[in-house]
Scaffold this motif. Structure first.
Motif, PDB file in Angstrom:
ATOM      1  N   ASP A  80       0.930  -1.253   0.000  1.00  0.00           N
ATOM      2  CA  ASP A  80       0.152  -0.032  -0.055  1.00  0.00           C
ATOM      3  C   ASP A  80       0.952   1.324   0.016  1.00  0.00           C
ATOM      4  OD1 ASP A  80       1.087  -0.485   2.735  1.00  0.00           O
ATOM      5  OD2 ASP A  80      -0.790   0.154   3.553  1.00  0.00           O
ATOM      6  N   GLN A  81       2.238   1.217   0.220  1.00  0.00           N
ATOM      7  CA  GLN A  81       3.236   2.442   0.213  1.00  0.00           C
ATOM      8  C   GLN A  81       4.150   2.190  -0.885  1.00  0.00           C
ATOM      9  OE1 GLN A  81       4.077   1.629   4.341  1.00  0.00           O
ATOM     10  NE2 GLN A  81       2.991   3.220   4.973  1.00  0.00           N
ATOM     11  N   ILE A  82       4.532   1.040  -1.304  1.00  0.00           N
ATOM     12  CA  ILE A  82       5.735   1.037  -1.906  1.00  0.00           C
ATOM     13  C   ILE A  82       5.460  -0.068  -3.254  1.00  0.00           C
ATOM     14  CG2 ILE A  82       8.110   0.059  -2.371  1.00  0.00           C
ATOM     15  CD1 ILE A  82       8.646   0.416   0.611  1.00  0.00           C
ATOM     16  N   GLN A  83       5.778   0.483  -4.549  1.00  0.00           N
ATOM     17  CA  GLN A  83       5.281  -0.119  -5.458  1.00  0.00           C
ATOM     18  C   GLN A  83       6.877  -0.662  -6.090  1.00  0.00           C
ATOM     19  OE1 GLN A  83       4.489   2.137  -9.203  1.00  0.00           O
ATOM     20  NE2 GLN A  83       3.369   0.387  -9.872  1.00  0.00           N
ATOM     21  N   VAL A  84       6.804  -2.249  -6.332  1.00  0.00           N
ATOM     22  CA  VAL A  84       8.181  -2.694  -6.731  1.00  0.00           C
ATOM     23  C   VAL A  84       8.245  -3.358  -8.285  1.00  0.00           C
ATOM     24  CG1 VAL A  84       9.686  -4.775  -6.216  1.00  0.00           C
ATOM     25  CG2 VAL A  84       8.263  -3.306  -4.096  1.00  0.00           C
ATOM     26  N   SER A  85       9.341  -3.182  -8.755  1.00  0.00           N
ATOM     27  CA  SER A  85       9.639  -3.859 -10.034  1.00  0.00           C
ATOM     28  C   SER A  85      10.972  -4.313  -9.913  1.00  0.00           C
ATOM     29  CB  SER A  85       9.438  -2.836 -11.299  1.00  0.00           C
ATOM     30  OG  SER A  85      10.311  -1.719 -11.227  1.00  0.00           O
ATOM     31  N   VAL A  86      11.542  -5.294 -10.767  1.00  0.00           N
ATOM     32  CA  VAL A  86      12.431  -5.862 -10.725  1.00  0.00           C
ATOM     33  C   VAL A  86      12.851  -6.156 -12.268  1.00  0.00           C
ATOM     34  CG1 VAL A  86      14.165  -7.805  -9.995  1.00  0.00           C
ATOM     35  CG2 VAL A  86      12.192  -6.878  -8.452  1.00  0.00           C
ATOM     36  N   GLN A  87      14.408  -5.820 -12.451  1.00  0.00           N
ATOM     37  CA  GLN A  87      14.825  -6.367 -13.695  1.00  0.00           C
ATOM     38  C   GLN A  87      16.330  -7.006 -13.624  1.00  0.00           C
ATOM     39  OE1 GLN A  87      14.667  -3.369 -16.860  1.00  0.00           O
ATOM     40  NE2 GLN A  87      15.526  -4.708 -18.512  1.00  0.00           N
ATOM     41  N   GLY A  88      16.402  -8.135 -13.617  1.00  0.00           N
ATOM     42  CA  GLY A  88      17.555  -8.891 -13.017  1.00  0.00           C
ATOM     43  C   GLY A  88      17.880  -8.687 -11.696  1.00  0.00           C
ATOM     44  N   THR A  89      18.974  -7.977 -11.263  1.00  0.00           N
ATOM     45  CA  THR A  89      19.172  -7.834 -10.115  1.00  0.00           C
ATOM     46  C   THR A  89      19.158  -6.518  -9.569  1.00  0.00           C
ATOM     47  OG1 THR A  89      21.679  -7.357 -10.545  1.00  0.00           O
ATOM     48  CG2 THR A  89      21.024  -9.870  -9.948  1.00  0.00           C
ATOM     49  N   GLN A  90      18.385  -5.592 -10.550  1.00  0.00           N
ATOM     50  CA  GLN A  90      17.919  -4.076 -10.060  1.00  0.00           C
ATOM     51  C   GLN A  90      16.576  -4.033  -9.630  1.00  0.00           C
ATOM     52  OE1 GLN A  90      20.409  -1.712 -10.419  1.00  0.00           O
ATOM     53  NE2 GLN A  90      21.646  -3.841 -10.612  1.00  0.00           N
ATOM     54  N   VAL A  91      16.508  -3.810  -8.290  1.00  0.00           N
ATOM     55  CA  VAL A  91      15.312  -3.572  -7.808  1.00  0.00           C
ATOM     56  C   VAL A  91      14.716  -2.069  -7.670  1.00  0.00           C
ATOM     57  CG1 VAL A  91      13.787  -3.937  -5.610  1.00  0.00           C
ATOM     58  CG2 VAL A  91      15.670  -5.738  -6.270  1.00  0.00           C
ATOM     59  N   THR A  92      13.693  -1.951  -8.416  1.00  0.00           N
ATOM     60  CA  THR A  92      13.239  -0.259  -8.452  1.00  0.00           C
ATOM     61  C   THR A  92      12.156  -0.083  -7.213  1.00  0.00           C
ATOM     62  OG1 THR A  92      14.180   0.081 -10.770  1.00  0.00           O
ATOM     63  CG2 THR A  92      12.466   1.538  -9.743  1.00  0.00           C
ATOM     64  N   LEU A  93      12.074   0.749  -6.481  1.00  0.00           N
ATOM     65  CA  LEU A  93      10.915   0.818  -5.490  1.00  0.00           C
ATOM     66  C   LEU A  93      10.510   2.378  -5.456  1.00  0.00           C
ATOM     67  CD1 LEU A  93      13.561  -0.427  -2.797  1.00  0.00           C
ATOM     68  CD2 LEU A  93      11.402  -1.685  -3.467  1.00  0.00           C
ATOM     69  N   THR A  94       9.153   2.557  -5.712  1.00  0.00           N
ATOM     70  CA  THR A  94       8.822   3.830  -5.841  1.00  0.00           C
ATOM     71  C   THR A  94       7.614   4.045  -4.483  1.00  0.00           C
ATOM     72  OG1 THR A  94       8.753   3.579  -8.220  1.00  0.00           O
ATOM     73  CG2 THR A  94       7.096   5.092  -7.217  1.00  0.00           C
ATOM     74  N   ASN A  95       7.652   5.053  -3.815  1.00  0.00           N
ATOM     75  CA  ASN A  95       6.932   5.390  -2.690  1.00  0.00           C
ATOM     76  C   ASN A  95       5.660   5.832  -3.326  1.00  0.00           C
ATOM     77  OD1 ASN A  95       5.601   6.508  -0.499  1.00  0.00           O
ATOM     78  ND2 ASN A  95       7.458   7.315   0.321  1.00  0.00           N
ATOM     79  N   ILE A  96       4.609   5.459  -3.174  1.00  0.00           N
ATOM     80  CA  ILE A  96       3.289   5.602  -3.616  1.00  0.00           C
ATOM     81  C   ILE A  96       2.436   5.989  -2.685  1.00  0.00           C
ATOM     82  CG2 ILE A  96       3.312   3.971  -5.741  1.00  0.00           C
ATOM     83  CD1 ILE A  96       1.461   2.064  -4.168  1.00  0.00           C
ATOM     84  N   GLY A  97       2.954   6.027  -1.461  1.00  0.00           N
ATOM     85  CA  GLY A  97       2.051   6.634  -0.330  1.00  0.00           C
ATOM     86  C   GLY A  97       2.437   8.201  -0.316  1.00  0.00           C
ATOM     87  N   GLY A  98       1.731   8.658   0.748  1.00  0.00           N
ATOM     88  CA  GLY A  98       1.926  10.284   1.082  1.00  0.00           C
ATOM     89  C   GLY A  98       2.672  10.749   2.129  1.00  0.00           C
ATOM     90  N   ALA A  99       3.420   9.492   2.780  1.00  0.00           N
ATOM     91  CA  ALA A  99       4.619   9.912   3.689  1.00  0.00           C
ATOM     92  C   ALA A  99       5.980   9.589   3.366  1.00  0.00           C
ATOM     93  CB  ALA A  99       4.179   9.051   5.052  1.00  0.00           C
ATOM     94  N   ASP A 100       6.961  10.029   3.904  1.00  0.00           N
ATOM     95  CA  ASP A 100       8.263   9.749   3.760  1.00  0.00           C
ATOM     96  C   ASP A 100       8.461   8.323   4.209  1.00  0.00           C
ATOM     97  OD1 ASP A 100       8.709  12.010   2.367  1.00  0.00           O
ATOM     98  OD2 ASP A 100       9.904  13.159   3.651  1.00  0.00           O
TER      99      ASP A 100
END
Length: 183
Positions: free
Chosen positions: A104-124
């Motif tokens: 509910d706060q973090i969207q995750v995508s992975v390509q190989g060993t690279q993990v991309t995290l996006t904060n989709i929530g309203g707080a740091d």
């Protein structure tokens, strides 16, 4: 096992650098294939396989998602004598109802060993640990997880981290939690 929550598919030999024994090299290491057949997150599972000659093998798996298959390896790197039949396999397991991914706060995508995290929530978000497994040909390779600290992920921002321990295949994010262990 575990009232149908864990299904063992095979006991076999592997000649590998064992991720479940500090990457120690071994030949014909006792190896166990299983699937988390529950609809819950398998937080921790310890297996014991006993052969008809009394030899025991121990396996440990952590953070196996619902429906995921895995191959885990003997924790002391012991070799399996394939000529001796297996008499029993037992396990103790701890399950969690939901995948611990802060979805509910973090969207995750992975390509190989690279993990991309996006904060989709309203707080740091600060002081988190991202835990990964190595995924090889669609199955978890080893029961060992690899943890990567994430100091800060401001609201609306994206961060990419390298899960270098998952070099044999690709990273699979299985847990995101505060570094102190409390969600």
């Amino acid at each position: 096992l575990e009232e149908g929550g864990v299904t063992v598919t095979s006991l076999f030999q592997s000649t590998i650098f064992n991720p479940d024994c500090g990457d120690a090299e071994g030949e014909n290491i006792a190896s166990l294939g299983f699937t988390n057949t529950s609809e819950r997150h398998l937080a921790r599972c310890e297996f014991t396989a006993v052969l008809t000659d009394g030899t025991q093998y121990h396996f440990l798996a952590e953070d196996i998602p619902a429906g995921q298959s895995a191959s885990v390896f003997e924790t002391d790197n012991a070799a399996l004598d394939a000529a001796v039949p297996c008499e029993s396999i037992t396990c103790t397991a701890e399950f969690e109802e939901a995948a611990p991914l802060m979805a509910d706060q973090i969207q995750v995508s992975v390509q190989g060993t690279q993990v991309t995290l996006t904060n989709i929530g309203g707080a740091d978000l600060t002081n988190l640990v991202v835990t990964c497994h190595c995924l090889l040909d669609g199955a978890v390779f080893g029961g060992t997880t690899y943890s990567y600290p994430m100091e800060a992920l401001p609201a609306g921002e994206t961060l990419t981290l390298s899960a270098e321990d998952c070099y044999l295949g690709e990273a699979a994010v299985v847990r995101i939690a505060p570094a102190n262990g409390n969600e």
